[in-house]
Write a protein that holds these residues in place. Sequence first.
Motif, mmCIF file in Angstrom:
data_model
loop_
_atom_site.group_PDB
_atom_site.id
_atom_site.type_symbol
_atom_site.label_atom_id
_atom_site.label_comp_id
_atom_site.label_asym_id
_atom_site.label_seq_id
_atom_site.Cartn_x
_atom_site.Cartn_y
_atom_site.Cartn_z
ATOM 1 N N CYS A 18 0.842 -1.191 0.000
ATOM 2 C CA CYS A 18 0.000 0.000 0.000
ATOM 3 C C CYS A 18 0.881 1.245 0.000
ATOM 4 O O CYS A 18 1.729 1.417 0.882
ATOM 5 C CB CYS A 18 -0.908 -0.017 1.229
ATOM 6 S SG CYS A 18 -1.896 1.480 1.427
ATOM 7 N N GLU A 20 0.251 4.433 0.658
ATOM 8 C CA GLU A 20 0.105 5.312 1.821
ATOM 9 C C GLU A 20 0.602 4.655 3.105
ATOM 10 O O GLU A 20 1.231 5.306 3.939
ATOM 11 C CB GLU A 20 -1.356 5.752 1.980
ATOM 12 C CG GLU A 20 -1.846 6.673 0.876
ATOM 13 C CD GLU A 20 -2.299 5.948 -0.391
ATOM 14 O OE1 GLU A 20 -2.641 6.630 -1.363
ATOM 15 O OE2 GLU A 20 -2.313 4.693 -0.427
ATOM 16 N N CYS A 21 0.311 3.367 3.292
ATOM 17 C CA CYS A 21 0.806 2.667 4.496
ATOM 18 C C CYS A 21 2.328 2.614 4.496
ATOM 19 O O CYS A 21 2.960 2.814 5.539
ATOM 20 C CB CYS A 21 0.236 1.261 4.576
ATOM 21 S SG CYS A 21 -1.518 1.171 4.996
ATOM 22 N N TRP A 28 -1.248 -3.339 6.621
ATOM 23 C CA TRP A 28 -2.508 -3.624 5.944
ATOM 24 C C TRP A 28 -2.911 -5.072 6.158
ATOM 25 O O TRP A 28 -2.100 -5.914 6.526
ATOM 26 C CB TRP A 28 -2.402 -3.347 4.446
ATOM 27 C CG TRP A 28 -1.239 -4.068 3.811
ATOM 28 C CD1 TRP A 28 -1.187 -5.381 3.424
ATOM 29 C CD2 TRP A 28 0.041 -3.520 3.524
ATOM 30 N NE1 TRP A 28 0.050 -5.678 2.902
ATOM 31 C CE2 TRP A 28 0.826 -4.540 2.959
ATOM 32 C CE3 TRP A 28 0.607 -2.252 3.681
ATOM 33 C CZ2 TRP A 28 2.137 -4.357 2.545
ATOM 34 C CZ3 TRP A 28 1.919 -2.067 3.274
ATOM 35 C CH2 TRP A 28 2.662 -3.101 2.706
ATOM 36 N N LEU A 31 -4.447 -6.291 0.044
ATOM 37 C CA LEU A 31 -4.133 -5.222 -0.904
ATOM 38 C C LEU A 31 -5.053 -5.250 -2.113
ATOM 39 O O LEU A 31 -5.514 -6.311 -2.545
ATOM 40 C CB LEU A 31 -2.678 -5.344 -1.368
ATOM 41 C CG LEU A 31 -1.627 -5.165 -0.277
ATOM 42 C CD1 LEU A 31 -0.236 -5.497 -0.814
ATOM 43 C CD2 LEU A 31 -1.668 -3.760 0.289
ATOM 44 N N CYS A 34 -5.661 -0.478 -8.224
ATOM 45 C CA CYS A 34 -6.503 0.323 -9.104
ATOM 46 C C CYS A 34 -6.282 -0.161 -10.531
ATOM 47 O O CYS A 34 -5.148 -0.209 -11.018
ATOM 48 C CB CYS A 34 -6.149 1.805 -8.980
ATOM 49 S SG CYS A 34 -7.076 2.864 -10.119
ATOM 50 N N HIS A 39 -2.366 2.097 -8.818
ATOM 51 C CA HIS A 39 -2.147 2.422 -7.409
ATOM 52 C C HIS A 39 -2.473 1.214 -6.534
ATOM 53 O O HIS A 39 -3.523 0.610 -6.672
ATOM 54 C CB HIS A 39 -3.044 3.600 -7.008
ATOM 55 C CG HIS A 39 -3.004 3.940 -5.561
ATOM 56 N ND1 HIS A 39 -3.821 3.320 -4.627
ATOM 57 C CD2 HIS A 39 -2.248 4.823 -4.867
ATOM 58 C CE1 HIS A 39 -3.576 3.817 -3.432
ATOM 59 N NE2 HIS A 39 -2.626 4.736 -3.545
ATOM 60 N N GLY A 41 -3.425 0.028 -2.888
ATOM 61 C CA GLY A 41 -3.966 0.513 -1.631
ATOM 62 C C GLY A 41 -4.449 -0.648 -0.792
ATOM 63 O O GLY A 41 -4.615 -1.761 -1.291
ATOM 64 N N CYS A 42 -4.663 -0.398 0.475
ATOM 65 C CA CYS A 42 -5.125 -1.445 1.381
ATOM 66 C C CYS A 42 -6.649 -1.534 1.367
ATOM 67 O O CYS A 42 -7.343 -0.565 1.062
ATOM 68 C CB CYS A 42 -4.587 -1.231 2.789
ATOM 69 S SG CYS A 42 -4.947 0.373 3.518
ATOM 70 N N HIS A 50 -7.088 2.541 2.290
ATOM 71 C CA HIS A 50 -6.541 3.439 1.273
ATOM 72 C C HIS A 50 -7.020 3.165 -0.154
ATOM 73 O O HIS A 50 -7.011 4.078 -0.979
ATOM 74 C CB HIS A 50 -5.014 3.443 1.347
ATOM 75 C CG HIS A 50 -4.512 4.081 2.596
ATOM 76 N ND1 HIS A 50 -3.729 3.419 3.507
ATOM 77 C CD2 HIS A 50 -4.705 5.326 3.108
ATOM 78 C CE1 HIS A 50 -3.444 4.226 4.522
ATOM 79 N NE2 HIS A 50 -4.035 5.392 4.301
ATOM 80 N N ALA A 51 -7.446 1.939 -0.465
ATOM 81 C CA ALA A 51 -7.966 1.689 -1.819
ATOM 82 C C ALA A 51 -9.252 2.480 -2.043
ATOM 83 O O ALA A 51 -9.420 3.132 -3.080
ATOM 84 C CB ALA A 51 -8.198 0.199 -2.036
ATOM 85 N N HIS A 54 -8.484 6.132 -2.345
ATOM 86 C CA HIS A 54 -7.967 6.442 -3.685
ATOM 87 C C HIS A 54 -9.126 6.605 -4.664
ATOM 88 O O HIS A 54 -9.140 7.544 -5.461
ATOM 89 C CB HIS A 54 -7.013 5.330 -4.148
ATOM 90 C CG HIS A 54 -6.541 5.487 -5.550
ATOM 91 N ND1 HIS A 54 -5.573 6.401 -5.905
ATOM 92 C CD2 HIS A 54 -6.909 4.859 -6.690
ATOM 93 C CE1 HIS A 54 -5.363 6.324 -7.211
ATOM 94 N NE2 HIS A 54 -6.170 5.396 -7.713
#
Length: 116
Positions: A18, A20-21, A28, A31, A34, A39, A41-42, A50-51, A54
């Motif tokens: 992730c 951001e993590c 996380w 995962l 995108c 991207h 994200g978690c 965070h996914a 996003h």
Amino acid sequence: MTSDTGIDPRVPPSGTGCVECDAAGGWWFHLRRCAQCGHIGCCDDSPGKHATAHHRATGHPVIRSYEPGEGWFWNYDTNELYETGPELAPPGSHPPDQPAPGPAGRVPANWADVLR
């Protein structure tokens, strides 16, 4: 899966964890990738979610699982799950030796309690 907009199969993933993590030293549960920009994200079961963040920030509608052995897609705009979809640029998952939850060394011992 229909030919949804928001999928660019040529774009590689942004990394193995992730975004951001990793930047914040967080962790996380699972995962997500995108399907439009790559991207990582978690998931929504992770502390950061965070996914979804996003998706809200960019409007990119489709994610794919970034877990080994999983190939499903989710469309945030239509709330539809697709068991399969187009092949995306490799790799299709985080490294198989990367634990879930992860990454190794940053997951608290009481992680299951944290996720409740």
